[in-house]
Write a protein that holds these residues in place. Sequence first.
Motif, PDB file in Angstrom:
ATOM      1  N   THR A 146       0.838  -1.205   0.000  1.00 32.90           N
ATOM      2  CA  THR A 146       0.000   0.000   0.000  1.00 32.90           C
ATOM      3  C   THR A 146       0.868   1.248   0.000  1.00 32.90           C
ATOM      4  OG1 THR A 146      -1.724  -1.178   1.209  1.00 32.90           O
ATOM      5  CG2 THR A 146      -1.809   1.217   1.234  1.00 32.90           C
ATOM      6  N   LEU A 147       1.889   1.252   0.835  1.00 28.79           N
ATOM      7  CA  LEU A 147       2.738   2.431   0.960  1.00 28.79           C
ATOM      8  C   LEU A 147       3.517   2.691  -0.321  1.00 28.79           C
ATOM      9  CD1 LEU A 147       3.541   4.591   2.964  1.00 28.79           C
ATOM     10  CD2 LEU A 147       5.379   3.094   3.777  1.00 28.79           C
ATOM     11  N   ARG A 148       4.002   1.641  -0.946  1.00 29.81           N
ATOM     12  CA  ARG A 148       4.764   1.832  -2.184  1.00 29.81           C
ATOM     13  C   ARG A 148       3.877   2.398  -3.302  1.00 29.81           C
ATOM     14  NH1 ARG A 148       6.829  -3.283  -0.405  1.00 29.81           N
ATOM     15  NH2 ARG A 148       9.001  -3.070   0.299  1.00 29.81           N
ATOM     16  N   ILE A 149       2.670   1.874  -3.420  1.00 30.67           N
ATOM     17  CA  ILE A 149       1.764   2.356  -4.473  1.00 30.67           C
ATOM     18  C   ILE A 149       1.362   3.796  -4.208  1.00 30.67           C
ATOM     19  CG2 ILE A 149      -0.528   2.021  -5.489  1.00 30.67           C
ATOM     20  CD1 ILE A 149      -0.119  -0.996  -5.027  1.00 30.67           C
ATOM     21  N   LEU A 150       1.132   4.145  -2.959  1.00 29.54           N
ATOM     22  CA  LEU A 150       0.776   5.528  -2.636  1.00 29.54           C
ATOM     23  C   LEU A 150       1.902   6.481  -3.021  1.00 29.54           C
ATOM     24  CD1 LEU A 150      -0.952   5.143   0.860  1.00 29.54           C
ATOM     25  CD2 LEU A 150      -2.027   5.846  -1.287  1.00 29.54           C
ATOM     26  N   LEU A 151       3.154   6.102  -2.684  1.00 27.16           N
ATOM     27  CA  LEU A 151       4.277   6.970  -3.014  1.00 27.16           C
ATOM     28  C   LEU A 151       4.510   7.041  -4.518  1.00 27.16           C
ATOM     29  CD1 LEU A 151       6.772   5.906  -0.201  1.00 27.16           C
ATOM     30  CD2 LEU A 151       5.617   8.106  -0.418  1.00 27.16           C
ATOM     31  N   LYS A 152       4.226   5.945  -5.226  1.00 24.11           N
ATOM     32  CA  LYS A 152       4.415   5.959  -6.683  1.00 24.11           C
ATOM     33  C   LYS A 152       3.340   6.764  -7.391  1.00 24.11           C
ATOM     34  CE  LYS A 152       3.211   2.369  -9.079  1.00 24.11           C
ATOM     35  NZ  LYS A 152       3.146   1.026  -9.717  1.00 24.11           N
ATOM     36  N   ARG A 153       2.103   6.644  -6.965  1.00 25.29           N
ATOM     37  CA  ARG A 153       0.996   7.285  -7.678  1.00 25.29           C
ATOM     38  C   ARG A 153       0.708   8.699  -7.198  1.00 25.29           C
ATOM     39  NH1 ARG A 153       0.406   4.692 -12.388  1.00 25.29           N
ATOM     40  NH2 ARG A 153       0.159   2.425 -12.102  1.00 25.29           N
ATOM     41  N   HIS A 154       1.160   9.039  -5.994  1.00 24.51           N
ATOM     42  CA  HIS A 154       0.873  10.370  -5.467  1.00 24.51           C
ATOM     43  C   HIS A 154       2.146  10.993  -4.898  1.00 24.51           C
ATOM     44  CE1 HIS A 154      -3.429   9.372  -5.830  1.00 24.51           C
ATOM     45  NE2 HIS A 154      -3.097   8.184  -5.305  1.00 24.51           N
ATOM     46  N   PRO A 155       3.165  11.113  -5.705  1.00 24.75           N
ATOM     47  CA  PRO A 155       4.443  11.629  -5.199  1.00 24.75           C
ATOM     48  C   PRO A 155       4.365  13.075  -4.737  1.00 24.75           C
ATOM     49  CG  PRO A 155       4.494  11.462  -7.581  1.00 24.75           C
ATOM     50  CD  PRO A 155       3.214  10.837  -7.166  1.00 24.75           C
ATOM     51  N   THR A 156       3.539  13.883  -5.415  1.00 22.58           N
ATOM     52  CA  THR A 156       3.492  15.300  -5.070  1.00 22.58           C
ATOM     53  C   THR A 156       3.073  15.513  -3.622  1.00 22.58           C
ATOM     54  OG1 THR A 156       2.901  15.805  -7.341  1.00 22.58           O
ATOM     55  CG2 THR A 156       2.532  17.539  -5.714  1.00 22.58           C
ATOM     56  N   GLU A 157       2.070  14.766  -3.196  1.00 26.80           N
ATOM     57  CA  GLU A 157       1.549  14.947  -1.849  1.00 26.80           C
ATOM     58  C   GLU A 157       2.407  14.243  -0.780  1.00 26.80           C
ATOM     59  OE1 GLU A 157      -0.054  13.828  -4.413  1.00 26.80           O
ATOM     60  OE2 GLU A 157      -2.024  14.737  -4.706  1.00 26.80           O
ATOM     61  N   LEU A 158       3.086  13.138  -1.088  1.00 27.28           N
ATOM     62  CA  LEU A 158       3.674  12.279  -0.052  1.00 27.28           C
ATOM     63  C   LEU A 158       5.190  12.375   0.070  1.00 27.28           C
ATOM     64  CD1 LEU A 158       1.522   9.044  -0.509  1.00 27.28           C
ATOM     65  CD2 LEU A 158       1.196  10.919   1.093  1.00 27.28           C
ATOM     66  N   TRP A 159       5.948  12.529  -1.007  1.00 26.84           N
ATOM     67  CA  TRP A 159       7.407  12.496  -0.873  1.00 26.84           C
ATOM     68  C   TRP A 159       7.966  13.596   0.026  1.00 26.84           C
ATOM     69  CZ3 TRP A 159      10.772   8.857  -1.551  1.00 26.84           C
ATOM     70  CH2 TRP A 159      10.499   7.794  -2.390  1.00 26.84           C
ATOM     71  N   PRO A 160       7.385  14.748   0.092  1.00 24.16           N
ATOM     72  CA  PRO A 160       7.920  15.740   1.044  1.00 24.16           C
ATOM     73  C   PRO A 160       7.833  15.274   2.510  1.00 24.16           C
ATOM     74  CG  PRO A 160       6.581  16.823  -0.615  1.00 24.16           C
ATOM     75  CD  PRO A 160       6.362  15.349  -0.799  1.00 24.16           C
ATOM     76  N   HIS A 161       6.965  14.314   2.793  1.00 26.90           N
ATOM     77  CA  HIS A 161       6.792  13.804   4.157  1.00 26.90           C
ATOM     78  C   HIS A 161       7.371  12.390   4.312  1.00 26.90           C
ATOM     79  CE1 HIS A 161       4.079  17.223   4.649  1.00 26.90           C
ATOM     80  NE2 HIS A 161       3.420  16.817   3.560  1.00 26.90           N
ATOM     81  N   HIS A 162       8.394  12.111   3.520  1.00 26.26           N
ATOM     82  CA  HIS A 162       8.952  10.770   3.463  1.00 26.26           C
ATOM     83  C   HIS A 162       9.464  10.296   4.839  1.00 26.26           C
ATOM     84  CE1 HIS A 162      11.997   7.863   1.430  1.00 26.26           C
ATOM     85  NE2 HIS A 162      10.915   7.243   1.841  1.00 26.26           N
ATOM     86  N   PHE A 163      10.233  11.117   5.549  1.00 33.84           N
ATOM     87  CA  PHE A 163      10.785  10.726   6.850  1.00 33.84           C
ATOM     88  C   PHE A 163       9.691  10.497   7.883  1.00 33.84           C
ATOM     89  CE2 PHE A 163      14.678  13.013   5.309  1.00 33.84           C
ATOM     90  CZ  PHE A 163      15.468  11.881   5.207  1.00 33.84           C
ATOM     91  N   ALA A 164       8.673  11.336   7.862  1.00 37.27           N
ATOM     92  CA  ALA A 164       7.574  11.167   8.808  1.00 37.27           C
ATOM     93  C   ALA A 164       6.855   9.843   8.581  1.00 37.27           C
ATOM     94  CB  ALA A 164       6.593  12.330   8.698  1.00 37.27           C
TER      95      ALA A 164
END
Length: 980
Positions: free
Chosen positions: A195-213
């Motif tokens: 789930t987490l991998r697909i979210l980061l792949k399909r919605h990078p704009t919203e999620l990658w800035p919060h990668h460490f969190a």
Amino acid sequence: MASDSVDLCARWAQTLDQDLTLGDIKKTLAPVEDDLWVVAACHDRLLNNVDVHRGLLDEGLKRSEPAKNRVLNLSFPSSDTVSDLPSTTGDSDDILVSYFKDEPVDAQILCLRALLLSRLDRLNTFVEITRALENGTLTQENGEGEWEDDPWGEEDGDIREEEAESSPPFELSRFVIDDLLALALIAASVASFPTLRILLKRHPTELWPHHFAILDHIPEHVHPSEYRDLLPVSEDPEITSQPWRAERDQLSQISSSLLTNGSDSGQLSSWYIRRVDRILEETGMADIALALIQHGASQGVPGLDELGEELSLMSRMVYRADEFDDDDDISLNLWRSMEPDAVVRAYLRHSTPETIVAGIRKLVLPYLFVLEARSERSGHPDRSIASRLLNDYILTAPLGLVAAVFEASKPTLPTARRLIRDDEEMVRLALACLYGNQSLSEWSTMSRIFECLPAWDVSEDTDNFDEGDTTVASLGAFVAPTTTRPQCSPQDLLIFFQPLHATSLSRILDILDVHLESGEILSRWNAPAPLRWLLQSMHDHAQQKSRATRMSRRHGGSEDHLDSLAEWEWLLEDMLKLTGTNDAGVPSAFGSLSRDEVIAIFFGGLLSTGKFAIAKSLLHSKKSPLGLKDETIEDICLAASREFYDNAGSGNYHFGDMKLAYDCLSVPSPSNRVQEERDFIEATSRITSFNVLSRPGMPITPIEIRLTKDRLSLVSRVLSSTSDAYKYPEVILDLVAKLGLRSDAAATVKALAMLADTALQSEDFTRAHDTAAQMVNTVLRLRAANDPAADEASEVCWVACFQLGRHPEFDDGPKKAALLGRALQLCPPEKLSDVLTAWRRLEADVLAQQKLARKTRGPGDRTTRPKREQPASLAARFKGIARSVGSVPSSPDPATIAQTFSRVAATFPFSIGGGVGRPRSVASVASDDSGSGVGRERERDGREERGAWTKLDHASEEVSSQASRALQKGIGWLIGADDE
């Protein structure tokens, strides 16, 4: 809106979300002509059915197409568009603002269209997550967890594979509208990595800035291999970003953000370190923390190499050494605060003799190698740190572990396989360990250690041999306990051996060999001593004698063979062996004792066990005679008998320790000393049979009897404790003799005096008189033989006769007179007046009784004798005694004594030749009137009285004779001493 459309809208509103179908969408929404209402209706519905929800979104997007086309047909400065809307530049914004003011419906439709497009993206993401979970598809292939980039050591175990989840961790109706970051955090917290991998792949704009969190929400117990592709690295990441709708401006922002994160190496290192601390604090799973650091270091994250070393070493302790309990907090701070020696002990804390060698090789040596490497990297190399720490552990380890270490260090092994490779260092360590321990039973283990030590073929070097002997002598004084240092440690002992070389060490090994053999023998016979005691007592005669005594008294035979003669012979053989020396001239444990001394100690120990039959067998054995002199045997037997006596709780010699004391005297040949001790034991038994008490309620003990200085006082206590003991004078006199007073005549007289006094107190005047007579005869024999004890015996005798002779209740006048005569004969000159006064009273009393008897008879009563007055009351008798005692002058002056003696002596008709005549009686004086009737009657009465007077006359003659002898002895000074 037409009436049909109104009905359709009402039907749509009445249909529930869970009841909505694709057919309802087509039948209800398609006929409605109002695009805005349809788009809004599609936006208002949130469904969990993927197909129906997709149909709803498609219908809403389709009805928004006309409004989109109208906007796209407007004239814009640039026609380069990559999305549903043109790129927003300043001129384009003005055109759109102007258009939307005139067409607010299109503005609302396009706003709703943007929301529907976002929901469609979420829907597609949800579908992809569902398929991935249903098919068990993981981003990583199975087996990729077995890394080949572990820079610190082997890591065992396979990576656990999580069971594939069957559905996403949230519903579709919530997924399409909830915040994406919140959804990603939920997926991370439940470790749903697909789930987490697909979210980061399909919605990078919203999620990658919060990668460490997002990564921080992954549970600490999850192995990093399961999400290694999500971990941040230092180099530019290969981002597989596949948004559902490509937007050029957004992608550029994402790339910029990721490149910034990747280049901030300090932030990456800090995150890894924080993650490791949290893993250790929350779970204590050092292997998980180590795997995380290994991945980061393998990807080039700086500052993780040393941390990886620490975690690798700590994980070895946690999973292989069991240092920490379940309740212990494991953290890097705790690990880093431990001293190196504590770490070594922690590694080997639960080691056994079977595992200690492997533990040192796999755990301790790698750690010591790291310490040595760090000291070199720091610029202060310490090449001895490894051997020093290992030696410190060996010096404090139990002997069983030490033996295993030395067996793995034998000189016969290849050098590379030896744990301790230096022979001299190995010997020093062994000596410190053996002489520094307090064990009393591990002799076989100590022998194993000794057998591992090298045997040097050194030429005899007197100087080095002397150096070894000097060191051992110094050690004997050093290991002796003091108030400031009750026990020296093996580390302290190692100091003594450090300067010694092979020859001196070889000499000490010879001494150690003898000490180990001595220790085994002492332990065999239940008299163990620590090895260091053999150092202390090498030249101490007292200590060796004490240990030999303990050995002879605490032999360790089994219960079935305690009475075995062969076992006692074996004990003697071992004791004599300890008096010898080995081939190198090293004395054994009893080297300061002579052979005869050890045999005497052995024989005393044998007697102390009560095995007298075995003792007799050894004394008369032709096979292995003891060779002791009769006098020595007698001394040993007497000492053993007295020890039994002193420890006895009862004086009865028929059982217990007193019986052993008595039977022990049957071992030596008969002698006066043995008989005296036997008599004393019999006397003790007789005293205790009289129930003599040492204090109220406490019978007297044998040790109290032996410690009594005045043994006649024991006789007095016997007489006072038993009311009729005085009736058996033979028993009492025999008791006096067996108390060691057989040759003391004065003691015999004193005992008779006690018997007479006791009979007198019991008013048994007959036995008192008979005992007094026996006492007088004894004194007379002593005086005739000029015995030195005669004076002391006379002093006792005259007092006893005097007391009985003047006793008011004793009514036998002649016997009393005889006793007073003996008192007068034996008393010292200064006491004559006292005795004479008592005699005068006795004579006066007798005359008074006769006179009273004559008065009480009538003229015709010739046969009636005067009756003896009834004794007065007890109080009256006490008063009479007090008057009698009070009338005796305590210290008369010479004139009074002379006057008294002259008056008393006038009644004794001494003849010229020195003969003594019987005084004329009152009856004979009256015989001149015998011619008359009255005279004849008186004559007949006188004949009856003369019988009693005859006895008194004889007593008077005896008193006169004794008085004459007293005068001849030297009392003439009373009547004429002043002339001299």
